[in-house]
Design an enzyme around this catalytic site. Structure first.
Site: not given
Length: 554
Positions: A432-433, A478
């Site tokens: 995950d960003i 994301e």
């Protein structure tokens, strides 16, 4: 001096041929005489469709030798015959070539061909399967050593210090349209293509019916496939009520095959190349074993345009066979829709005998230009449809923004690997960003897309370098999921660190540097798909909640 007569007959009745052979032997008691039934013969510049044709080869050099062997051959004895022939040739170091005539129809000759690979290097093998007159009668071979037979093989052994043999083959048949997968085959009986009765490939695409004329109608459209680096053509000899095709040799399950067709220009270019090779050899005589399919393709009036150029080089004689034998390297192959050439001479090459044959460009028969154009249309259309299919398939399983798999496809691949693992290794990495929402809020969705694409490229680079068997997909927004087959948790963590550190070094023009959090887990005994996916999600959640920009393992 050794004398060899070769006699071929387009007559189904052996009586006439027997009289011819008896007459020859009466006048030349020391000569050898061999022959077969056929669907036409090649006599110099001419092609004879019926009647009896005779050739006489005189070997003048004292060292030249010719000998004839004859065996009964059937499904059970084919391999044994090959072993015995190898043994007989081994006991005759003078042998340089073996001419084959076989009458056995409907049996697999794969074991026979395979057995001949044990022949010593340099021994040429060439020949043909006897044909019939086309009225449904049996084929046969004969020799004045063992007589007439409908289930035998005659072998002519050629050799001696001063006898030289050069072989080559002529093709020109090209694959056409759809690729089929052999899904069920038992020895030389091809039962299924793409899970359907093999006959349907001919009925659907060529409108050929399973009737009395089936083998005649399919003869010009043999199956094209590659085995051991060599291209082969296989013409179905018969079709069962269930749609299984009888071939002259085995075809392996898993083979990729296509229906093929004769391309006139390609055929004549192959003829031209063949004449160049044979002419350089400066032969004194040429034996030709041509396929019945080629005679049917050109028709009686035009087939000599591919046979007569060889007679310009040296006297040429042969017949139209239902299968053609040729040894290339160590492998002996049984071909269809092919010409096999065996050029011979005694002593050193005489340059004065070298002649350059004039070869047609293949447009002599007007009908063939239509065939060529229709085949080109079919191939191009098939290629375009395949390209369209591949594009549609890719679109349905990939994420448009990242070019990675979409969630549905990566879930399917994880499930497939889970079923196949059977106690083996598998690890998942979920990414995950960090603080991604602020990117969209501050810089807009276009810059957010740039960051997502930057991470997808980093994932692609890492999988290419560290885990080429990995499957990576966009899980949503994301978030990304990577499935690592055959990889334990230790290697998976190393892989995850490669992705994390690599992404942290990327500077986006508007956003600057960004980081990612990663969760890692491996498949455990008793896991379900839901359990392993929930666990890797929890690992990611802990990474996000304990400072971000890190890898957490559960």
């Amino acid at each position: 001096m050794k004398i060899l007569f070769q006699v071929h007959s387009g007559q189904s009745d052996f009586t006439q041929l027997n009289e011819v052979c008896n007459t020859i032997v009466a006048f030349f008691p020391d000569a050898l005489c061999v022959g077969s039934s056929c669907n036409g013969s090649v006599v110099g510049e001419n092609v004879a469709s019926d009647g009896v044709s005779i050739s006489c080869t005189i070997f003048e050099r004292p060292s030249s030798k010719v000998e004839v062997l004859q065996y009964v051959i059937n499904e059970e004895s084919a391999g044994v015959v090959a072993e015995d022939l190898v043994r007989e040739v081994g006991a005759r170091p003078w042998v340089k070539g073996i001419g084959i005539l076989t009458a056995s129809w409907g049996i697999s000759l794969s074991d026979f061909c395979k057995g001949l690979t044990k022949l010593r290097s340099g021994v040429q093998v060439f020949g043909g399967m006897a044909g019939s007159s086309g009225d449904g009668s049996s084929s046969y071979v004969f020799s004045n050593v063992c007589g007439y037979s409908e289930n035998a093989a005659v072998f002519v052994l050629y050799g001696g210090d001063e006898l030289l043999i050069e072989t080559t083959k002529i093709s020109g048949w090209k694959p056409l349209g759809k690729i089929f997968l052999v899904t069920k085959s038992e020895k030389n009986v091809l039962k299924e293509l793409d899970g359907r009765p093999a006959f349907e490939a001919y009925s659907k695409y060529l409108n050929i019916q399973n009737d009395f004329y089936f083998s005649q109608n399919t003869m010009e459209f043999p199956l094209f496939y590659n085995e051991n680096g060599e291209n082969y053509l296989r013409s179905p000899m018969a079709c069962s009520e269930e749609g299984a095709l009888l071939l002259a040799s085995n075809m392996k399950n898993g083979s990729m095959v296509r229906i093929s067709y004769g391309d006139p220009q390609a055929i004549m270019e192959s003829v031209r190349q063949g004449t160049i090779k044979v002419s350089k050899f400066c032969p004194e005589g040429i034996q030709m074993y041509s396929s019945i399919a080629r005679k049917q393709f050109w028709g009686d009036d035009d087939v000599n345009q591919e046979t007569s150029p060889f007679n310009f080089i040296a006297p040429t004689y042969g017949f139209f066979a239902s299968g053609e034998f040729l040894r290339e390297q160590t492998l002996v192959g049984l071909h269809n829709a092919t010409i096999v050439i065996a050029a011979m001479r005694e002593g050193v090459a005489d340059p004065s005998r070298q002649r350059s044959a004039v070869v047609s460009d293949g447009t002599r028969a007007g009908k063939v230009s239509v065939i060529s154009r229709l085949a080109n249309f079919t191939n191009v259309s098939s290629a375009e449809l395949m390209e369209m299919y591949n594009k549609l398939t890719k679109t349905s399983i990939t994420d448009a923004l990242t070019d990675l798999y979409n969630r549905g496809e990566i879930q399917r691949r994880i499930a497939e690997r889970f079923r196949d693992a059977r106690g083996g290794k598998m690890s998942l990495v979920m990414i995950d960003i960090d603080n991604f929402k602020s990117v969209n809020d501050t810089f807009g969705h276009q810059e957010g897309d740039n960051v997502i694409q930057g991470l997808s490229k980093q994932i692609q680079m890492a999988t290419f370098e560290k885990a080429p068997d990995a499957d990576a997909g966009r899980w949503g927004g994301e978030e990304f999921m990577i499935m690592l087959p055959d990889m334990g948790v230790k290697e998976a963590v190393e892989f995850a660190e490669t992705v994390r550190s690599g992404f942290a070094r990327i500077k986006f023009p508007a956003v600057g540097f960004k980081t990612i959090s990663l969760g890692v887990t491996e498949l455990r005994h008793g896991d379900t798909i839901d359990k392993i996916c929930t666990r890797v999600d929890e690992a990611l959640y802990q990474a996000k909640g304990t400072g971000k920009n890190k890898v957490v393992v559960l």
